[in-house]
Design a protein around this motif. Sequence first.
Motif, mmCIF file in Angstrom:
data_model
loop_
_atom_site.group_PDB
_atom_site.id
_atom_site.type_symbol
_atom_site.label_atom_id
_atom_site.label_comp_id
_atom_site.label_asym_id
_atom_site.label_seq_id
_atom_site.Cartn_x
_atom_site.Cartn_y
_atom_site.Cartn_z
ATOM 1 N N ALA A 1 0.816 -1.223 0.000
ATOM 2 C CA ALA A 1 0.000 0.000 0.000
ATOM 3 C C ALA A 1 0.849 1.273 0.000
ATOM 4 N N GLY B 1 -6.076 8.846 0.981
ATOM 5 C CA GLY B 1 -5.050 8.997 -0.048
ATOM 6 C C GLY B 1 -4.771 10.471 -0.272
ATOM 7 N N GLY C 1 -2.116 12.232 -0.197
ATOM 8 C CA GLY C 1 -0.921 12.608 -0.963
ATOM 9 C C GLY C 1 -0.260 13.840 -0.382
ATOM 10 N N LEU D 1 -5.633 18.689 -2.825
ATOM 11 C CA LEU D 1 -7.010 19.129 -2.579
ATOM 12 C C LEU D 1 -7.234 19.484 -1.110
ATOM 13 N N LEU E 1 -5.623 11.000 5.315
ATOM 14 C CA LEU E 1 -5.058 9.674 5.586
ATOM 15 C C LEU E 1 -4.234 9.230 4.386
ATOM 16 N N SER F 1 -1.216 5.972 3.182
ATOM 17 C CA SER F 1 -0.444 4.802 3.588
ATOM 18 C C SER F 1 1.052 4.996 3.342
ATOM 19 N N SER F 2 1.412 6.128 2.744
ATOM 20 C CA SER F 2 2.814 6.356 2.405
ATOM 21 C C SER F 2 3.433 7.378 3.351
ATOM 22 N N MET G 1 4.768 10.363 1.405
ATOM 23 C CA MET G 1 3.766 11.341 0.956
ATOM 24 C C MET G 1 3.376 12.250 2.122
ATOM 25 N N SER H 1 -4.101 2.767 6.205
ATOM 26 C CA SER H 1 -4.679 2.345 4.933
ATOM 27 C C SER H 1 -6.164 2.682 4.894
ATOM 28 N N ALA I 1 -10.044 10.827 -4.044
ATOM 29 C CA ALA I 1 -9.993 11.483 -5.357
ATOM 30 C C ALA I 1 -9.002 10.795 -6.295
HETATM 31 C C1 LIG Z 1 -2.928 9.459 -7.019
HETATM 32 S S1 LIG Z 1 -2.376 9.915 -5.420
HETATM 33 C C2 LIG Z 1 -3.632 11.114 -5.001
HETATM 34 C C3 LIG Z 1 -3.159 12.175 -4.061
HETATM 35 C C4 LIG Z 1 -4.146 13.311 -3.833
HETATM 36 N N1 LIG Z 1 -5.388 12.819 -3.276
HETATM 37 C C5 LIG Z 1 -4.442 14.041 -5.136
HETATM 38 O O1 LIG Z 1 -5.604 14.070 -5.551
HETATM 39 O O2 LIG Z 1 -3.495 14.577 -5.730
HETATM 40 C C6 LIG Z 1 -2.846 8.508 -4.471
HETATM 41 C C7 LIG Z 1 -2.480 8.575 -3.001
HETATM 42 O O3 LIG Z 1 -3.101 7.458 -2.358
HETATM 43 C C8 LIG Z 1 -2.185 6.883 -1.447
HETATM 44 N N2 LIG Z 1 -2.573 5.480 -1.209
HETATM 45 C C9 LIG Z 1 -2.384 4.403 -2.000
HETATM 46 N N3 LIG Z 1 -2.904 3.295 -1.437
HETATM 47 C C10 LIG Z 1 -3.443 3.701 -0.259
HETATM 48 C C11 LIG Z 1 -4.133 3.023 0.797
HETATM 49 N N4 LIG Z 1 -4.375 1.703 0.763
HETATM 50 N N5 LIG Z 1 -4.547 3.755 1.864
HETATM 51 C C12 LIG Z 1 -4.302 5.080 1.943
HETATM 52 N N6 LIG Z 1 -3.653 5.771 0.978
HETATM 53 C C13 LIG Z 1 -3.234 5.089 -0.109
HETATM 54 C C14 LIG Z 1 -0.832 7.066 -2.112
HETATM 55 O O4 LIG Z 1 0.221 6.969 -1.180
HETATM 56 C C15 LIG Z 1 -1.001 8.451 -2.730
HETATM 57 O O5 LIG Z 1 -0.590 9.454 -1.838
#
Ligand SMILES: C[S@@+](CC[C@H](N)C(=O)[O-])C[C@H]1O[C@@H](n2cnc3c(N)ncnc32)[C@H](O)[C@@H]1O
Length: 257
Positions: free
Chosen positions: A9, A50, A52, A56, A70, A72-73, A76, A95, A111
């Motif tokens: 994740a 997620g 990031g 947003l 929230l 998982s990274s 980030m 997660s 998003a």
């Molecule tokens: C495409 S980015 C989107 C970031 C931000 N929301 C945006 O719109 O720019 C996806 C984000 O989801 C996070 N992510 C991926 N799997 C996840 C999980 N299982 N739980 C929480 N976050 C997760 C990644 O670490 C990353 O920061």
Amino acid sequence: MNAFQGWDAASYGDSRAGVYDRQVAGRNDVPEAVGLLAELAGAGPALELGVGTGRLAIPLAEKGVAVHGLDSSPKMLAELDRAPGGNRVTGVLGSMTDFALDRSFPLVWVAFNSLFLVDDPAEQEACFRTVAGHLAEGGRFVVEAFVPAPEQFDGPAALRVKDFGAASLLLQVSRHDAQTQVVESLDLEVTEAGFALYPTRVRYSWPQELDAMAERAGLRLEDRWENWSRRPFTADSRSHLSVYTAADAATASGRAR
Ligand SMILES: C[S@@+](CC[C@H](N)C(=O)[O-])C[C@H]1O[C@@H](n2cnc3c(N)ncnc32)[C@H](O)[C@@H]1O
């Protein structure tokens, strides 16, 4: 060769954290997204799954809404902390499939296809269940995702040019498993400084699959638009913005319009 051995994740975020803002700089949906999110959040608090680097979440927090983000990274979340205004967002490591926060939210959102980074449909459904347990009365869960177009992945793994300029080239190779609806891709960025690899593994779900997951989690679809501007969703839409609310919160219907 299995380029995705050890993928978890945190992998997507950890591999891109330092370059993420540059990679998404071309997206111009922030004002519309934040406008709609602010409307739905009301007095808040709101929770982004997620989060990031806060693309947003930070502008929403700057409108005066208390925002939890929230992710998982850890990398980030470190970028979120460093970002201007990032201290306005409460970062949470975890997660989206399984988190426990000691409060409920009138708005939870995920998003930019981030739900599909959860690469297992049962886990995506777990996300809906976990969110349902964190929604305040009448609260909403907003999902922004692409409408799958699997034909674009058909055939053997193909290399395509995603972008190029005088001093940089971005190539992508991907493979699609139509059975599992998993797409693995690898971006190769070549610049004068060298090259870098950015892997992505997504499990896409059809809008109807998401609705069924939501339903099993006790949620129902309240609205579906094509994008944050509330453009009507049609058979030609390549993206959707879906608003879910508790199935028994009939009185909430209509507030998102
Ligand atoms: C495409 S980015 C989107 C970031 C931000 N929301 C945006 O719109 O720019 C996806 C984000 O989801 C996070 N992510 C991926 N799997 C996840 C999980 N299982 N739980 C929480 N976050 C997760 C990644 O670490 C990353 O920061």
